[in-house]
Motif scaffolding. Structure first.
Motif, PDB file in Angstrom:
ATOM      1  N   ILE A   1       0.955  -1.258  -0.028  1.00 11.14           N
ATOM      2  CA  ILE A   1       0.071   0.000  -0.038  1.00 11.14           C
ATOM      3  C   ILE A   1       0.921   1.250   0.016  1.00 11.14           C
ATOM      4  O   ILE A   1       0.404   2.558  -0.496  1.00 11.14           O
ATOM      5  N   GLY A   2       1.943   1.160   0.339  1.00 13.81           N
ATOM      6  CA  GLY A   2       3.028   2.241   0.475  1.00 13.81           C
ATOM      7  C   GLY A   2       2.854   2.914  -1.008  1.00 13.81           C
ATOM      8  O   GLY A   2       3.013   4.344  -1.173  1.00 13.81           O
ATOM      9  N   CYS A   3       2.971   2.071  -1.943  1.00 13.28           N
ATOM     10  CA  CYS A   3       3.133   2.556  -3.152  1.00 13.28           C
ATOM     11  C   CYS A   3       1.781   3.249  -3.612  1.00 13.28           C
ATOM     12  O   CYS A   3       1.888   4.009  -4.919  1.00 13.28           O
ATOM     13  N   ALA A   4       0.748   2.950  -3.116  1.00  6.34           N
ATOM     14  CA  ALA A   4      -0.648   3.755  -3.570  1.00  6.34           C
ATOM     15  C   ALA A   4      -0.380   5.092  -3.053  1.00  6.34           C
ATOM     16  O   ALA A   4      -1.361   5.991  -3.424  1.00  6.34           O
ATOM     17  N   LYS A   5       0.614   5.367  -2.215  1.00  5.45           N
ATOM     18  CA  LYS A   5       0.535   6.764  -1.656  1.00  5.45           C
ATOM     19  C   LYS A   5       1.692   7.583  -1.914  1.00  5.45           C
ATOM     20  O   LYS A   5       2.435   8.435  -1.657  1.00  5.45           O
ATOM     21  N   LEU A   6       2.304   6.951  -3.398  1.00  4.80           N
ATOM     22  CA  LEU A   6       3.651   7.670  -3.819  1.00  4.80           C
ATOM     23  C   LEU A   6       3.265   7.915  -5.316  1.00  4.80           C
ATOM     24  O   LEU A   6       3.181   7.019  -6.149  1.00  4.80           O
TER      25      LEU A   6
END
Lengths: 89, 452
Positions: free
Chosen positions: B182-187
Motif C-alpha cells: 500500500i505504500g506505493c498507493a501513496k507515492l
C-alpha cells in the motif's frame, strides 16, 4: 438565511400542516411552496427564511428528520444557496 | 425563483448519482519552519499544521450538513518537505513524515500530502535525503502521501531520478508487502506537477503559493453518466454540450463549498479543480461514461477519442462556473478506484499500453496500476520515463502511481480498501530496458515549435 425544505414520501393527509407547524413553532417564515404528486409519491418544496428563527439550521434539520421518519417521509432541510448557484448563472 | 424541478434535480444528483465534493484541501506553507535541528523542525511543523488546520474538519462537516452535499475528504498539503526540511542536519526525513502523520491524526484529516521533492532538473542535498527516505516514511506512517516531480516541459527529464524512483518504488512495495504494498498507493511520480492540486496522493503546497489556501476538488462521474444517458445516439456536438452543462453545475457546487470554507476558516480561496474523480462505488465511474458513449468496453478502439471529448467538455463547462480553476482539472483514470476500469482490465479489454495512450489526452497518468511483484526496477523506471515523455512533449501533467505487489502476478488481485479500491494485477511488457535506464543524465528539454 434562506432554506429549502424538500419532502418526499407516500402521500397522506396533513403533511403540509405538520411541516408548517414545526416551522411556525420555531419562528421560520415560509416564502414559497410548490407541491406535486409524482408516481404516487408526494413531492413538496418549501422555501423559507430563517432570519427570525429561534433555532439553528442543524437543530431544524434534526427535528424535521425525526418527524419525517416517524411517518415514513424523507424531509431534507438545506441552505438555499446550493440550488441557486447550480441553476442560476 | 428556484423551481421544484431544479431542487429535485440537485437532490437526485446528490442522492442517486453520487455528486459530492471530493476534497477540501488546505495548503499550508512550511517555509518559515526551517531549522537546523531536526526535532525543533518537527515540533514547528506539527504546531503550525495543527494550528492552521484546527477547524478544517469541523468546517467541512458543517458545510456538508447545511448544504446537504457530501464532502468526502478533508486534507492538507504542505510545502515540499525536501525544501522545508533542507536546513536540517540529518540524513533521513522519516521523523518529519512521522510528525506530519501525527499532525494529520490530531486534526482528523485522512491524508496529508507534501512529502515531496521537485527534481525535474537535478537533486539538492535535501532532495536526495527526501527521495531516499520515501520507502521507510511510507511504511511507518499511515496518512502521509509522497510525490516526486522529475520532469517538465521547460527542463526535460531527470533520468537519474527516473532510475532512482524505479528502485524506490520497489523498496516501498517491499517494506509494505504485508499490506499489499500500500505504500506505493501513496507515492506519485510526476512530470509537470502542479502546485495547487488538491487531490492525493500528489498534492503539495507549491513554493509560489500563499501562506495558506483552500483548494477544492469536485467529483461527479455518476452525474455526467446520467446526463449523457438522456442523449443516447445523439451526435458528438450534442454529447459535448450535455457534458459541458453538467460539468458547469457540478463545478458551481465546488465553487460554493470552496468560498464558504475559505470564509469560515479565514483562509484565502485558491482554486477549484475540475477533475472527474471516480470512486469504486457502482455508477461513479469514468469508464462507464466512455462505455455509455458507445464503446463495448473501455479499452476498445475509440477509447482515447471518447476520453479526449469528455476531458475537454468537462473543462469547458467547468471554467465558467468557477472564478479560479487550477489543480489537475481533467478526468482521472485510476484503475483500482473505478469499478468500470477494473471490469475492463478483468475482461481483457484494457491494457497498460492503452492506458498509456489514454494519458495523452486526460489527466493524469498511469494511476493506481498494480503490476507483478517481479517487475524489475528498470522496467518501472522505463514506464515512468514513457509517461514523463508524454507530459514533457505535450506540455501537460502526467504521473505514475504504480504498485509492484510482492509475491503476486497476473491473475491475482489486491485490495487496498476504501477510496483506493481493489486492482487486478496487470501484465507488463516482458522486454527489458535495463541499458536505457542505466545511461543516466538528463533528457534535454524539447523544442516548442515545429510540433508535428
Amino acid at each position: 438565511m434562506k432554506i429549502v425544505i424538500s419532502v418526499l414520501g407516500r402521500d397522506r393527509v396533513g403533511i403540509i400542516a405538520m411541516v408548517a407547524t414545526v416551522l411556525a413553532e420555531n419562528g421560520v417564515n415560509i416564502l414559497n411552496l410548490d407541491q406535486t404528486i409524482l408516481d404516487g409519491f408526494f413531492n413538496m418544496i418549501m422555501t423559507a427564511d430563517m432570519s427570525g428563527a429561534s433555532i439553528s439550521l442543524k437543530e431544524l434539520q434534526q427535528i424535521m428528520k425525526d418527524k419525517g421518519e416517524a411517518i415514513g417521509l424523507e424531509i431534507r432541510v438545506q441552505h438555499a444557496d446550493i440550488f441557486q448557484v447550480m441553476h442560476r448563472v | 425563483m428556484i423551481t421544484l424541478e431544479d431542487i429535485l434535480e440537485t437532490n437526485r444528483m446528490i442522492k442517486e448519482q453520487n455528486l459530492d465534493v471530493r476534497t477540501i484541501t488546505m495548503g499550508i506553507s512550511l517555509r518559515d519552519c526551517a531549522d537546523p535541528d531536526l526535532q525543533t523542525f518537527c515540533d514547528k511543523i506539527y504546531e503550525k499544521i495543527t494550528r492552521k488546520a484546527e477547524h478544517l474538519v469541523k468546517v467541512g462537516e458543517d458545510i456538508e450538513a447545511e448544504y446537504g452535499v457530501p464532502i468526502i475528504n478533508k486534507r492538507i498539503s504542505v510545502t515540499p518537505i525536501a525544501i522545508a526540511a533542507e536546513a536540517c542536519r540529518t540524513d533521513s526525513y522519516v521523523a518529519v513524515a512521522e510528525a506530519l502523520d501525527r499532525a494529520a491524526k490530531t486534526v482528523g484529516v485522512n491524508f496529508i500530502g507534501g512529502f515531496s521533492a521537485l527534481v525535474q532538473k537535478g537533486f539538492t542535498k535535501g532532495d536526495l535525503v527526501l527521495v531516499d527516505s520515501i520507502p521507510e516514511a511510507l511504511a511507518v506512517t499511515e496518512r502521509v502521501c509522497s510525490s516526486v516531480n522529475l520532469a517538465s516541459t521547460s527542463t526535460g527529464i531527470n533520468m537519474d531520478c527516473v532510475a532512482r524512483m524505479g528502485k524506490i518504488i520497489k523498496q516501498t512495495a517491499l517494506l509494505t508487502q504485508d499490506r499489499d504494498a500500500i505504500g506505493c498507493a501513496k507515492l506519485v511520480v510526476f512530470a509537470n506537477a502542479v502546485e495547487d492540486n488538491p487531490f492525493m496522493a500528489g498534492a503539495f503546497h507549491g513554493v509560489g503559493e500563499a501562506e495558506a489556501c483552500i483548494n477544492v476538488g469536485v467529483s461527479g462521474p455518476g452525474v455526467v453518466l446520467r446526463a449523457i444517458e438522456q442523449v443516447r445516439g445523439a451526435d458528438f456536438g450534442v454529447l459535448a454540450e450535455t457534458i459541458k452543462k453538467t460539468a458547469f453545475k457540478i463545478t458551481r457546487v465546488g465553487q460554493l463549498v470552496a468560498q464558504e470554507a475559505s470564509r469560515r476558516l479565514n483562509v484565502p480561496f485558491g482554486i477549484v479543480d475540475l477533475s472527474l474523480a471516480p470512486t469504486p462505488a457502482i455508477g461513479d465511474s469514468v469508464a462507464a461514461i466512455l462505455e455509455e458513449m458507445g464503446l463495448e468496453s473501455t479499452g476498445a478502439p475509440g477509447t482515447t477519442a471518447a476520453l479526449a471529448l469528455l476531458n475537454d467538455a468537462v473543462k469547458k463547462g467547468g471554467l465558467m462556473a468557477s472564478s479560479h480553476v487550477g489543480g489537475l482539472s481533467g478526468a482521472f483514470i485510476p484503475v483500482s478506484e473505478d469499478a468500470g476500469m477494473i471490469a475492463a482490465v478483468e475482461r481483457g479489454a484494457l491494457t497498460l499500453e492503452k492506458l498509456e495512450a489514454m494519458t495523452c489526452v486526460c489527466s493524469v497518468g498511469l494511476d493506481m496500476i498494480a503490476v507483478p511483484g517481479d517487475t524489475s526496477a528498470a522496467t518501472i523506471s522505463a514506464i515512468i520515463a514513457d509517461e514523463a515523455a508524454i507530459g514533457m512533449i505535450n506540455n501537460k501533467t502526467t504521473a505514475v502511481r504504480i504498485i509492484p505487489v510482492p509475491g503476486k502476478t497476473v491473475g491475482d488481485s489486491v485490495v487496498f480498501g476504501g477510496l483506493l479500491g481493489h486492482a487486478p494485477i496487470m501484465a507488463v511488457n516482458r522486454f527489458q530496458a535495463e541499458d536505457f535506464i542505466a545511461r543516466g543524465g538528463r533528457i534535454p528539454a524539447p523544442i516548442r515549435s515545429l510540433t508535428n
